[in-house]
Design a protein around this motif. Structure first.
Motif, mmCIF file in Angstrom:
data_model
loop_
_atom_site.group_PDB
_atom_site.id
_atom_site.type_symbol
_atom_site.label_atom_id
_atom_site.label_comp_id
_atom_site.label_asym_id
_atom_site.label_seq_id
_atom_site.Cartn_x
_atom_site.Cartn_y
_atom_site.Cartn_z
ATOM 1 N N UNK A 4 8.683 -0.022 4.479
ATOM 2 C CA UNK A 4 7.580 -0.951 4.224
ATOM 3 C C UNK A 4 6.251 -0.261 4.526
ATOM 4 N N UNK A 5 5.246 -0.449 3.681
ATOM 5 C CA UNK A 5 3.925 0.142 3.943
ATOM 6 C C UNK A 5 3.313 -0.417 5.218
ATOM 7 N N UNK A 45 5.115 -10.350 11.160
ATOM 8 C CA UNK A 45 5.634 -10.105 12.504
ATOM 9 C C UNK A 45 6.844 -9.171 12.405
ATOM 10 N N UNK A 46 6.977 -8.300 13.388
ATOM 11 C CA UNK A 46 7.980 -7.243 13.336
ATOM 12 C C UNK A 46 9.395 -7.773 13.162
ATOM 13 N N UNK A 47 9.707 -8.934 13.773
ATOM 14 C CA UNK A 47 11.066 -9.461 13.676
ATOM 15 C C UNK A 47 11.419 -9.911 12.252
ATOM 16 N N UNK A 48 10.414 -10.032 11.376
ATOM 17 C CA UNK A 48 10.670 -10.457 10.000
ATOM 18 C C UNK A 48 10.783 -9.272 9.040
ATOM 19 N N UNK A 49 10.511 -8.062 9.491
ATOM 20 C CA UNK A 49 10.547 -6.898 8.612
ATOM 21 C C UNK A 49 11.893 -6.728 7.923
ATOM 22 N N UNK A 104 0.830 -1.193 0.000
ATOM 23 C CA UNK A 104 0.000 0.000 0.000
ATOM 24 C C UNK A 104 0.861 1.239 0.000
ATOM 25 N N UNK A 105 0.243 2.367 0.302
ATOM 26 C CA UNK A 105 0.954 3.649 0.300
ATOM 27 C C UNK A 105 1.985 3.691 1.415
ATOM 28 N N UNK A 106 3.136 4.274 1.085
ATOM 29 C CA UNK A 106 4.195 4.436 2.085
ATOM 30 C C UNK A 106 4.179 5.851 2.630
ATOM 31 N N UNK A 107 4.098 5.973 3.929
ATOM 32 C CA UNK A 107 4.171 7.278 4.571
ATOM 33 C C UNK A 107 5.609 7.781 4.501
ATOM 34 N N UNK A 108 5.825 9.097 4.589
ATOM 35 C CA UNK A 108 7.188 9.647 4.516
ATOM 36 C C UNK A 108 8.135 8.981 5.498
ATOM 37 N N UNK A 109 9.276 8.543 4.993
ATOM 38 C CA UNK A 109 10.282 7.925 5.846
ATOM 39 C C UNK A 109 10.125 6.430 6.033
ATOM 40 N N UNK A 110 9.037 5.843 5.528
ATOM 41 C CA UNK A 110 8.805 4.412 5.703
ATOM 42 C C UNK A 110 9.431 3.608 4.564
#
Length: 346
Positions: A241-242, A250-254, A233-239
């Motif tokens: 991953x959407x 899960x966060x540990x897989x980002x 999806x849309x990425x916010x500024x500075x992101x």
């Protein structure tokens, strides 16, 4: 014999799908024509006969799905312009678009009675969205066709026109002014991973259809949507991953998924015909193919073990790739490009 029957079934279902799509467009054009007549009468007949929408042309049975945003590639076709971005009812709000027939989509075409409503949704995260309202004083602070602070307002389709302090959708009129439910005026950049693996039998052999190998793709579904969609999806500024993608990982897989994206292959970059688009705000995406060739791939196993939904309104699944599956917006044509990359069945 089984393959011949499958081919015949696909031809018949494809023909029926095209006829239904043509009928749906005919009905939409009829509604637009009626709206034009009522408005012309109300305005004292200011519209001219040339402004009246023409009935939708019949599509040829052999017409193929078009690539999203590929206006230059389909100059000889009937469906030259965005369709989802002109749906009369704007998503998740009571706003109705001003009807725009096909021939009035280009900004270069005069449309005397064109008077679309202005709508920008109120959002909680106001620090990372553009001003609400059409005040030129507020909008004059925005710099278009460049990197404006944290926001990249450059379009993949080149410089776009800015009129009266507002950018104009490079694909033409949509029937609605303002930002809609999008974050920024101008292009809203998104990322859509096309995550695929081979569909296999119980013995581990890759399934085939019409001789070609069959893919499975990871798709998600939101409670407010009737269709499945590619994750992202849309990425916010500075992101990187959407947020919508993070909701099923899960966060540990980002970090691992970011590495997979870097190793992936870009299959599309450009405009997305999304129902949230407006005259002044639209979505552009980069679609990256992430394919797992081996069912024993360690990263595939890690991905499956880290897939989860922290939001009860979001679900996901592995979907067999087929041209008949309904997908959100024009994600279907993006998926077709990924399938072509591996010469897989579609």
């Amino acid at each position: 014999m089984v393959e011949l029957l499958d081919v015949d079934r696909m031809k018949r279902s494809g023909s029926l799908e095209q006829r239904l799509a043509s009928l749906e467009e005919q009905m939409a054009q009829t509604a637009r024509a009626l709206h034009w007549i009522v408005r012309a009468l109300r305005d004292g007949g200011l519209g001219s006969e040339a402004d009246a929408p023409a009935p939708a042309p019949q599509k040829a049975p052999e017409e193929q799905d078009l690539a999203p945003g590929s206006r230059q590639k389909v100059e000889d076709g009937d469906d030259l312009y965005h369709v989802n971005a002109r749906h009369l009812l704007y998503p998740s709000c009571p706003v109705t678009r001003f009807p725009v027939p096909d021939e009035k989509v280009p900004w270069e075409t005069e449309f005397v009675i064109y008077d679309p409503p202005f709508y920008t949704a109120e959002r909680k995260d106001k620090a990372i969205v553009d001003p609400v309202g059409s005040s030129l004083e507020l909008l004059s602070k925005i710099s278009y066709n460049t990197v404006d602070g944290l926001v990249d307002r450059r379009s993949f389709h080149g410089p776009y026109t800015v009129c009266d302090g507002l950018p104009l959708n490079p694909m033409g009129r949509t029937g609605l002014r303002g930002c809609g439910s999008l974050s920024c005026f101008g292009p809203n950049h998104a990322l859509h991973p096309v995550v695929t693996r081979w569909r296999r039998n119980q013995d581990g052999a890759i399934c085939r259809k019409s001789i070609k190998k069959v893919l499975e793709v990871l798709v998600v579904k939101h409670l407010w949507s009737e269709d499945w969609a590619l994750p992202g999806g849309s990425r916010e500024p500075g992101e990187t991953l959407p947020r919508k993608l993070k909701r099923i990982l899960r966060q540990e897989f980002w970090p691992s998924f970011e590495s997979l994206l870097k190793q992936g292959v870009e299959v599309y970059r450009g405009y997305v015909d999304d129902p949230r688009n407006t005259d002044n705000a639209w979505i552009e995406t980069v679609a990256i193919s992430v394919h797992f060739q081996d069912q024993n791939d360690v990263e595939l196993k890690r991905l499956n073990s880290h897939l989860y939904s922290c939001d009860p309104k979001v679900s996901f699944r592995w979907q067999v790739v087929d041209r008949c599956i309904p997908l959100y917006a024009n994600h279907k044509t993006i998926l077709q490009k990924a399938a072509a990359l591996f010469e897989a069945y579609y």
